[in-house]
Structure formats: structure tokens, C-alpha cells
Write an enzyme that holds these catalytic residues in place. Structure first.
Site, PDB file in Angstrom:
ATOM      1  N   LEU A  12       0.863  -1.191   0.000  1.00  0.00           N
ATOM      2  CA  LEU A  12       0.000   0.000   0.000  1.00  0.00           C
ATOM      3  C   LEU A  12       0.897   1.237   0.000  1.00  0.00           C
ATOM      4  CD1 LEU A  12      -2.674  -0.969   2.724  1.00  0.00           C
ATOM      5  CD2 LEU A  12      -2.388  -1.846   0.387  1.00  0.00           C
ATOM      6  N   GLY A 136      13.660   4.030  11.667  1.00  0.00           N
ATOM      7  CA  GLY A 136      14.136   3.676  10.328  1.00  0.00           C
ATOM      8  C   GLY A 136      14.760   2.293  10.303  1.00  0.00           C
ATOM      9  N   GLY A 189      17.741  18.346   1.768  1.00  0.00           N
ATOM     10  CA  GLY A 189      16.682  17.341   1.787  1.00  0.00           C
ATOM     11  C   GLY A 189      16.494  16.630   3.113  1.00  0.00           C
ATOM     12  N   GLU A 192      11.794  18.635   5.687  1.00  0.00           N
ATOM     13  CA  GLU A 192      10.656  18.771   4.776  1.00  0.00           C
ATOM     14  C   GLU A 192      10.404  20.257   4.492  1.00  0.00           C
ATOM     15  OE1 GLU A 192       8.893  16.199   3.592  1.00  0.00           O
ATOM     16  OE2 GLU A 192       9.844  14.627   4.798  1.00  0.00           O
ATOM     17  N   LYS A 207       7.412   8.504  18.266  1.00  0.00           N
ATOM     18  CA  LYS A 207       8.306   7.345  18.354  1.00  0.00           C
ATOM     19  C   LYS A 207       8.560   6.957  19.811  1.00  0.00           C
ATOM     20  CE  LYS A 207      10.537   8.681  14.023  1.00  0.00           C
ATOM     21  NZ  LYS A 207      11.696   9.347  13.422  1.00  0.00           N
ATOM     22  N   GLY A 304      15.019   7.430   5.704  1.00  0.00           N
ATOM     23  CA  GLY A 304      15.540   7.247   4.345  1.00  0.00           C
ATOM     24  C   GLY A 304      14.906   6.044   3.674  1.00  0.00           C
TER      25      GLY A 304
END
Length: 432
Positions: A12, A136, A189, A192, A207, A304
């Protein structure tokens, strides 16, 4: 030779992480039979626009119809990397109710509705895994649920937002002000276009809520986390921290104390010799203390495309093994306790206060008197003269209950000798 079983999955979302998941599945094709005794193969990819070309992805798998996935009995694993609460919450719940196993990277959903989806997984005997939701590519959810399950954990803390860590690293190493470091992070980058969730600490708070729930076996939600961001940190604060042998990091700190769980996200001064102090740039790290393991630290890329996809695929492989062994639904919600959550005013910390005061005799004594009247003990003072009859004063306190400290600050803010309270930051201290 018997035929290798094929486990069908649906993806998804085909954005950054989704394309990473697709890529790793391609990379692992040859080794999956040996690792899993099966091959995981995508049957459908849910996207908003089926006409849009996505480089390297087989467009014949694209669908914009969730029911095609939900009602397909061949699809056993649903991998959700769309983000956001809706429609992800509905899709995950419906998938579990249909007996499908779910892997998600969705911290927003888990930090606010974790109980709901975990209960659905338990009710239907399904696996729901979410290693990628917290740090991550760094393994932390499975270590907390499995490898460290024989411990009573008393502290989980860490740097769990790469954007803010990069900004603070630049401010420390290159003496930048916050606005300069943020502009650089955006250009490269790391930040945001709208960096609010990162720089105000909300991303880290989600988190930490998830980690605290697992570590202490008691439900903690995003709303329970006392949160402060890094927007008010100055190059001056960082210089003072260096003078004190410390660095400033945005830390998520969760503690299981005798009087309840303390959980917060704040910029904190941390001693330079602490392992977290050397975690720089966009790296993340989580530090855990348990009664048997003592201290353990997990460090790596906290975000990432491929690091996050690595964690997602680790969960997919685990479910594939469970399916092969007929042992799905082994570990679901681990929040079997209902521990008290301490309100912010009851938490205890040391503090760093930087203020501008009149440069005259008796000022320090007056400030010390206000602190003393409110049960605040002073550990260290640095005073530097500034022009125009105003001195800069930095005070480090001993451990103090937050409400006593706030009461003292309120009184000082009204004193004529105090021109400005420029910074108030917490100072990390070990509780064990």
C-alpha cells in the site's frame, strides 16, 4: 526437488519507502528460498494514480481499488507504507479482520491508535509488525519485545529524529544559528518543506510513545508525551554547553520510576562522554537500561528510503517464517500493565537557565534566595559581563521537581533586576 512455496503480498503506497521495499524484494529474490523456505512476491500495489509511471516498478501490479486486495484470498501479507492515519487505519483494520498479516511503518497511527490495531491482530490471530515505525533501519522494536523481554527496563531514551540532530550538529560544529542550520537541512533534503513535525519534536514524541509502551508494558500515547522542540536554541546556548563539557541534543526520554512513567521530548544538555553525545548528523540512536542487560545502545540510519525499507522487509521475512511454521500471532500487544503516567509538573530534572540581569552587587544572592525558597538547589553558576550594565548569568540546578522550578521562574520573571530569561533547558542525568 520440491517447488518453493510463494507467499503473495500487497504493497500500500509506492512513494519513497514503497519503492525501497520493491527494490529490496528484487534484490532478495535469489536468497529468499534459503532464508525463508519460501519466496515473497508482490501481487498488487495500491496507488492513487495507476497511470503514473514509477521507475523500476511493474505497472501491471498497480491498482487504485483497495477491495481488490482485501478480497483476494491469495494475498496473505499487507505492507502499509502510505503514512497518515486515514485511510491507513481503515485498511489495516480491515486487512487484519480478513485474516491478513500486516507490516506497517506508520508511527502516527501506532502512537495514537496502537491498541485498536493490535487488539484486531490478536483477535484474528494475525501478525502486526512495525519495526520501521520508530527508528528507520535501526532494530529496536523487536529487541524490546523479544531480545530484552527478560529485563525490567527502567529507561529508554534516544535521538530519534534525524532532521533535528543534523540541525543541532551543524549549530555545534559550524557555530550556525538555528535558522541557518534549518535552511541548510532543507536545501540538502534532510528537512521537509514544512519541518514543523520535526523541529517542534512531534515526530520524536510519536516514536517515544511507541517505545515506552513496549519497554514498560503499559500504554503510552502521543498525547501523553510532554514535548518541546529546538526552535529556541541559540548558538550561545551551544557555546555554554561546550564550556560545561556538554552538547545539546533533542532527546526522547522515557523512564519507569516507582511513582509512574515519565515521558518527554526536549532539547537537553548531555555530558560529552555519554554515548549519545557523539551521535551526529542525521544518525539516530536509542539507549536502553535494564536490570539484567545494564546499558545497550542501538545506532544507525533513522530514516531514508532503503534503511526504512530494510526494517519493513525484516518484518515481512519474519511473517513469512511464521506462516511457514504455522505460528502467526505469537506476539501482539505487550501492554499488560496499567502504570501511572506522571504529569509534567511532577517530573524531576536538572535545569540550565541563561538570563540577562543587572550588573550590580547582590543580584546573585537575590536569585539564589528565590530558588532556595522554591526548593531549587544551585549546582553551578557562570557569570559574564555584557555591555550596558547588564550581565549574562547561567545557572545549572540540581535535580528539582518541575512545578517548584516553574514557580521560581515565575517569580524571577517579575523581578526588576532580571531583564530577560533567555533560555531554559533540561540537563540529562542518569537515574540508575
Amino acid at each position: 526437488m520440491s517447488e518453493i512455496p510463494v507467499i503473495k503480498a500487497a504493497l500500500l503506497g509506492a512513494g519513497t519507502v514503497g519503492s525501497g521495499v520493491y527494490q529490496i524484494l528484487e534484490w532478495q529474490k535469489e536468497e529468499m528460498p534459503k532464508k525463508l523456505g519460501a519466496v515473497v512476491r508482490l501481487k498488487k500495489i495500491l496507488v492513487r494514480d495507476t497511470k503514473k509511471q514509477r521507475e523500476g516498478m511493474d505497472s501491471s501490479l498497480f491498482t487504485d481499488n483497495w477491495k481488490e486486495i482485501l478480497e483476494d484470498p491469495e494475498i496473505q501479507i499487507v505492507i502499509e507504507v502510505m503514512g497518515g492515519i486515514e485511510p491507513a487505519r481503515t485498511y489495516i483494520t480491515e486487512a487484519l479482520q480478513a485474516g491478513k498479516h500486516v507490516v506497517t511503518a506508520n508511527k502516527d497511527l501506532l502512537a495514537e491508535h496502537g491498541k485498536e490495531v493490535l487488539d484486531a491482530a490478536a483477535e484474528h490471530g494475525c501478525d502486526l509488525m512495525f519495526e520501521a515505525a520508530v527508528a528507520g533501519g535501526i532494530p529496536i522494536i523487536r529487541p524490546l519485545k523479544q531480545c530484552l523481554a527478560a529485563n525490567h527496563l527502567t529507561e529508554v531514551m534516544g535521538i530519534v529524529n534525524g532532521t533535528t540532530n543534523y540541525i543541532l550538529t551543524k549549530m555545534t560544529a559550524d557555530h550556525m544559528e538555528f535558522s541557518e542550520a534549518l535552511a541548510l537541512a532543507t536545501e540538502l533534503g534532510y528537512a521537509e518543506a514544512d519541518p514543523t513535525a520535526d523541529i517542534e519534536g512531534y515526530d520524536a514524541a510519536r516514536k517515544v510513545a511507541i517505545m515506552a509502551s513496549i519497554a514498560f508494558n503499559s500504554r503510552v500515547t502521543f498525547q501523553d508525551v510532554h514535548t518541546e522542540g529546538i526552535t529556541k536554541i541559540t548558538a550561545g546556548d551551544i557555546a555554554y554547553a561546550a564550556e560545561l563539557g556538554m552538547v545539546i541534543k533533542l532527546l526522547g526520554v522515557a523512564r519507569n520510576t516507582e511513582t509512574g512513567i515519565e515521558v518527554g521530548v526536549y532539547p537537553m544538555l548531555i555530558p560529552r562522554e555519554h554515548p549519545l553525545a557523539g551521535v551526529n548528523d542525521s544518525f539516530n540512536a536509542v539507549f536502553v537500561h535494564g536490570d539484567a542487560v545494564d546499558d545497550a545502545m542501538f545506532q544507525g540510519r533513522g530514516a531514508g528510503k532503503l534503511p526504512t525499507a530494510s526494517a519493513v522487509m525484516g518484518d515481512v521475512f519474519e511473517i513469512a517464517r511464521d506462516l511457514r511454521a504455522g505460528s502467526t500471532g505469537r506476539i501482539n500487544c505487550t501492554c499488560y500493565k496499567e502504570l501511572r503516567l506522571k504529569p509534567a509538573e511532577e517530573m524531576e530534572n536538572r535545569y540550565f537557565i541563561r538570563m540577562q540581569v543587572e550588573d550590580q552587587p547582590g543580584v546573585l544572592a537575590s536569585i539564589a534566595s528565590v530558588f532556595g525558597n522554591h526548593h531549587v538547589s544551585i549546582a553551578q553558576v557562570i557569570q559574564k559581563s555584557v555591555s550596558g550594565g547588564v550581565a549574562e548569568l547561567v545557572v545549572i540546578t540540581d535535580k528539582v521537581v518541575e512545578r517548584h522550578f516553574r514557580d521560581a521562574l515565575l517569580i524571577m520573571g517579575e523581578m526588576s533586576i532580571v531583564k530577560e530569561i533567555s533560555s531554559v533547558l533540561r540537563v540529562y542525568t542518569q537515574n540508575h
